[in-house]
Design a protein around this motif. Sequence first.
Motif, mmCIF file in Angstrom:
data_model
loop_
_atom_site.group_PDB
_atom_site.id
_atom_site.type_symbol
_atom_site.label_atom_id
_atom_site.label_comp_id
_atom_site.label_asym_id
_atom_site.label_seq_id
_atom_site.Cartn_x
_atom_site.Cartn_y
_atom_site.Cartn_z
ATOM 1 N N ARG A 189 0.825 -1.202 0.000
ATOM 2 C CA ARG A 189 0.000 0.000 0.000
ATOM 3 C C ARG A 189 0.866 1.263 0.000
ATOM 4 O O ARG A 189 1.944 1.286 0.582
ATOM 5 C CB ARG A 189 -0.898 0.026 1.229
ATOM 6 N N ARG A 190 0.335 2.276 -0.631
ATOM 7 C CA ARG A 190 1.019 3.561 -0.625
ATOM 8 C C ARG A 190 1.034 4.132 0.784
ATOM 9 O O ARG A 190 0.044 4.057 1.517
ATOM 10 C CB ARG A 190 0.277 4.518 -1.550
ATOM 11 N N GLY A 191 2.156 4.716 1.164
ATOM 12 C CA GLY A 191 2.221 5.396 2.443
ATOM 13 C C GLY A 191 1.410 6.678 2.419
ATOM 14 O O GLY A 191 1.495 7.462 1.468
ATOM 15 N N VAL A 192 0.603 6.890 3.454
ATOM 16 C CA VAL A 192 -0.214 8.100 3.565
ATOM 17 C C VAL A 192 0.175 8.822 4.853
ATOM 18 O O VAL A 192 0.247 8.204 5.931
ATOM 19 C CB VAL A 192 -1.724 7.750 3.573
ATOM 20 N N TYR A 193 0.417 10.103 4.734
ATOM 21 C CA TYR A 193 0.883 10.915 5.853
ATOM 22 C C TYR A 193 0.044 12.189 5.936
ATOM 23 O O TYR A 193 -0.681 12.549 5.004
ATOM 24 C CB TYR A 193 2.356 11.300 5.674
ATOM 25 N N LEU A 194 0.153 12.869 7.045
ATOM 26 C CA LEU A 194 -0.481 14.178 7.207
ATOM 27 C C LEU A 194 0.564 15.145 7.735
ATOM 28 O O LEU A 194 1.253 14.846 8.721
ATOM 29 C CB LEU A 194 -1.659 14.101 8.180
ATOM 30 N N LYS A 236 6.107 28.880 14.811
ATOM 31 C CA LYS A 236 5.461 27.814 14.067
ATOM 32 C C LYS A 236 5.947 26.452 14.546
ATOM 33 O O LYS A 236 7.120 26.271 14.861
ATOM 34 C CB LYS A 236 5.727 27.951 12.569
ATOM 35 N N VAL A 237 5.020 25.495 14.574
ATOM 36 C CA VAL A 237 5.309 24.087 14.822
ATOM 37 C C VAL A 237 4.877 23.305 13.587
ATOM 38 O O VAL A 237 3.832 23.610 12.989
ATOM 39 C CB VAL A 237 4.562 23.575 16.071
ATOM 40 N N VAL A 238 5.671 22.331 13.193
ATOM 41 C CA VAL A 238 5.336 21.453 12.075
ATOM 42 C C VAL A 238 5.271 20.024 12.608
ATOM 43 O O VAL A 238 6.168 19.587 13.332
ATOM 44 C CB VAL A 238 6.370 21.556 10.945
ATOM 45 N N THR A 239 4.204 19.308 12.262
ATOM 46 C CA THR A 239 4.075 17.918 12.689
ATOM 47 C C THR A 239 3.874 17.022 11.481
ATOM 48 O O THR A 239 3.249 17.422 10.487
ATOM 49 C CB THR A 239 2.901 17.722 13.674
ATOM 50 N N LEU A 240 4.406 15.804 11.572
ATOM 51 C CA LEU A 240 4.256 14.807 10.523
ATOM 52 C C LEU A 240 3.647 13.559 11.138
ATOM 53 O O LEU A 240 4.173 13.011 12.116
ATOM 54 C CB LEU A 240 5.616 14.482 9.895
ATOM 55 N N TRP A 241 2.523 13.107 10.565
ATOM 56 C CA TRP A 241 1.771 11.969 11.070
ATOM 57 C C TRP A 241 1.780 10.854 10.032
ATOM 58 O O TRP A 241 1.533 11.102 8.850
ATOM 59 C CB TRP A 241 0.320 12.368 11.359
ATOM 60 N N ASP A 242 2.051 9.645 10.481
ATOM 61 C CA ASP A 242 2.040 8.469 9.624
ATOM 62 C C ASP A 242 0.707 7.735 9.824
ATOM 63 O O ASP A 242 0.392 7.302 10.934
ATOM 64 C CB ASP A 242 3.207 7.548 9.996
ATOM 65 N N CYS A 243 -0.090 7.628 8.756
ATOM 66 C CA CYS A 243 -1.363 6.912 8.830
ATOM 67 C C CYS A 243 -1.084 5.434 8.568
ATOM 68 O O CYS A 243 -1.060 4.992 7.411
ATOM 69 C CB CYS A 243 -2.352 7.457 7.805
ATOM 70 N N HIS A 244 -0.833 4.677 9.627
ATOM 71 C CA HIS A 244 -0.559 3.255 9.468
ATOM 72 C C HIS A 244 -1.722 2.582 8.736
ATOM 73 O O HIS A 244 -2.885 2.826 9.047
ATOM 74 C CB HIS A 244 -0.366 2.590 10.823
ATOM 75 N N GLY A 245 -1.390 1.729 7.767
ATOM 76 C CA GLY A 245 -2.435 1.076 6.989
ATOM 77 C C GLY A 245 -2.945 1.914 5.842
ATOM 78 O O GLY A 245 -3.861 1.494 5.120
ATOM 79 N N GLY A 246 -2.391 3.105 5.650
ATOM 80 C CA GLY A 246 -2.752 3.941 4.510
ATOM 81 C C GLY A 246 -4.174 4.462 4.559
ATOM 82 O O GLY A 246 -4.724 4.772 5.614
ATOM 83 N N TRP A 247 -4.779 4.538 3.372
ATOM 84 C CA TRP A 247 -6.124 5.100 3.262
ATOM 85 C C TRP A 247 -7.123 4.341 4.124
ATOM 86 O O TRP A 247 -8.007 4.944 4.734
ATOM 87 C CB TRP A 247 -6.594 5.072 1.803
ATOM 88 N N ALA A 248 -6.998 3.013 4.147
ATOM 89 C CA ALA A 248 -7.974 2.202 4.883
ATOM 90 C C ALA A 248 -7.643 2.072 6.359
ATOM 91 O O ALA A 248 -8.419 1.481 7.113
ATOM 92 C CB ALA A 248 -8.060 0.799 4.255
ATOM 93 N N GLY A 249 -6.507 2.625 6.787
ATOM 94 C CA GLY A 249 -6.088 2.519 8.176
ATOM 95 C C GLY A 249 -6.261 3.827 8.925
ATOM 96 O O GLY A 249 -7.372 4.264 9.225
ATOM 97 N N GLY A 250 -5.122 4.473 9.241
ATOM 98 C CA GLY A 250 -5.167 5.706 10.015
ATOM 99 C C GLY A 250 -5.958 6.814 9.347
ATOM 100 O O GLY A 250 -6.626 7.606 10.024
ATOM 101 N N TRP A 251 -5.910 6.893 8.001
ATOM 102 C CA TRP A 251 -6.664 7.946 7.321
ATOM 103 C C TRP A 251 -8.167 7.748 7.529
ATOM 104 O O TRP A 251 -8.899 8.696 7.792
ATOM 105 C CB TRP A 251 -6.324 7.964 5.838
ATOM 106 N N ARG A 252 -8.626 6.515 7.413
ATOM 107 C CA ARG A 252 -10.046 6.234 7.654
ATOM 108 C C ARG A 252 -10.444 6.615 9.074
ATOM 109 O O ARG A 252 -11.515 7.198 9.306
ATOM 110 C CB ARG A 252 -10.346 4.763 7.401
ATOM 111 N N GLN A 253 -9.580 6.309 10.044
ATOM 112 C CA GLN A 253 -9.886 6.646 11.432
ATOM 113 C C GLN A 253 -10.041 8.152 11.612
ATOM 114 O O GLN A 253 -10.923 8.615 12.350
ATOM 115 C CB GLN A 253 -8.803 6.111 12.352
ATOM 116 N N MET A 254 -9.207 8.930 10.943
ATOM 117 C CA MET A 254 -9.332 10.386 11.052
ATOM 118 C C MET A 254 -10.641 10.864 10.439
ATOM 119 O O MET A 254 -11.287 11.782 10.965
ATOM 120 C CB MET A 254 -8.131 11.069 10.391
ATOM 121 N N LEU A 255 -11.052 10.255 9.339
ATOM 122 C CA LEU A 255 -12.316 10.650 8.718
ATOM 123 C C LEU A 255 -13.507 10.289 9.581
ATOM 124 O O LEU A 255 -14.513 11.009 9.603
ATOM 125 C CB LEU A 255 -12.452 9.983 7.344
ATOM 126 N N GLU A 256 -13.420 9.179 10.295
ATOM 127 C CA GLU A 256 -14.564 8.703 11.064
ATOM 128 C C GLU A 256 -14.935 9.626 12.219
ATOM 129 O O GLU A 256 -16.067 9.547 12.717
ATOM 130 C CB GLU A 256 -14.281 7.292 11.583
#
Length: 254
Positions: free
Chosen positions: A2-7, A74-94
């Motif tokens: 799966r493609r890595g998805v980050y925020l 300024k603060v910059v943060t980088l978040w790794d959505c484990h599991g990609g779109w269907a993992g951490g990204w989905r949890q953020m949308l929910e």
Amino acid sequence: MRRGVYLLEEVEFHPMNSRRPLEYLKWLTDYKREDDRRAAGAAELTAGMSIRSREIDLVGAFYAVGITGHPQFKVVTLWDCHGGWAGGWRQMLEIYDDVQRNLFLSDIDDLRFGAYSRPLGAAPGSPAVADLLADGYAAPLYVFESARVRPGAVLDYLAAVREERAPLLADHGHRLVGAYEVQFCDAEAVVLWGTDIDAHLALQRARDAALGLDDEVAPDHRLISWRKRAREFLDGPWRETLLSPYPGSKLAPR
């Protein structure tokens, strides 16, 4: 695979109260450290801290170095959505499902002035941050690059960064940490490099020497050639700023 998805999130603090970024960084890293101990998939929307989940992984928390060209503070943060779109990204949308009351409660109300989030998709060949962390990688200084490119040319630009620029910067003590296509648009790229102060300074002087502006160090004319090459893809601003990792964040030296 799966493609890595980050925020990526940029947070600003106004008026200029220097304690606010520190309070925010401490609050954020403390509660995310607790989340690392949660069970896999155990996501929960809570009052005060929004979503709690180990799949939404705070891999980088940085204080932006103000002298390198951005609004202070300024603060910059980088978040790794484990599991990609269907993992951490989905949890953020929910958390937006039914727009629950908890969504509007935060322990850091009135601390931040503003925040700008960008969802990122890893480009082909981009390192996986989880793999870097597993290998124990961390740097005392990071370079945050954002580039506006011709519509549709983001992945072409990032391929050139990986194939041409990364080996060049490696000769100057810079390591590619991530090369990302900003999602939901087709004209923005983000690149993150790890380095240290000495390597950063040596790189600037090598470029100056190549421009004929420093005769005390050896020039590296490849640096000038790369900037010309990059302009084949660019269609707007290109900028680099420096980031200092907050102690206790995952990409900070232990």
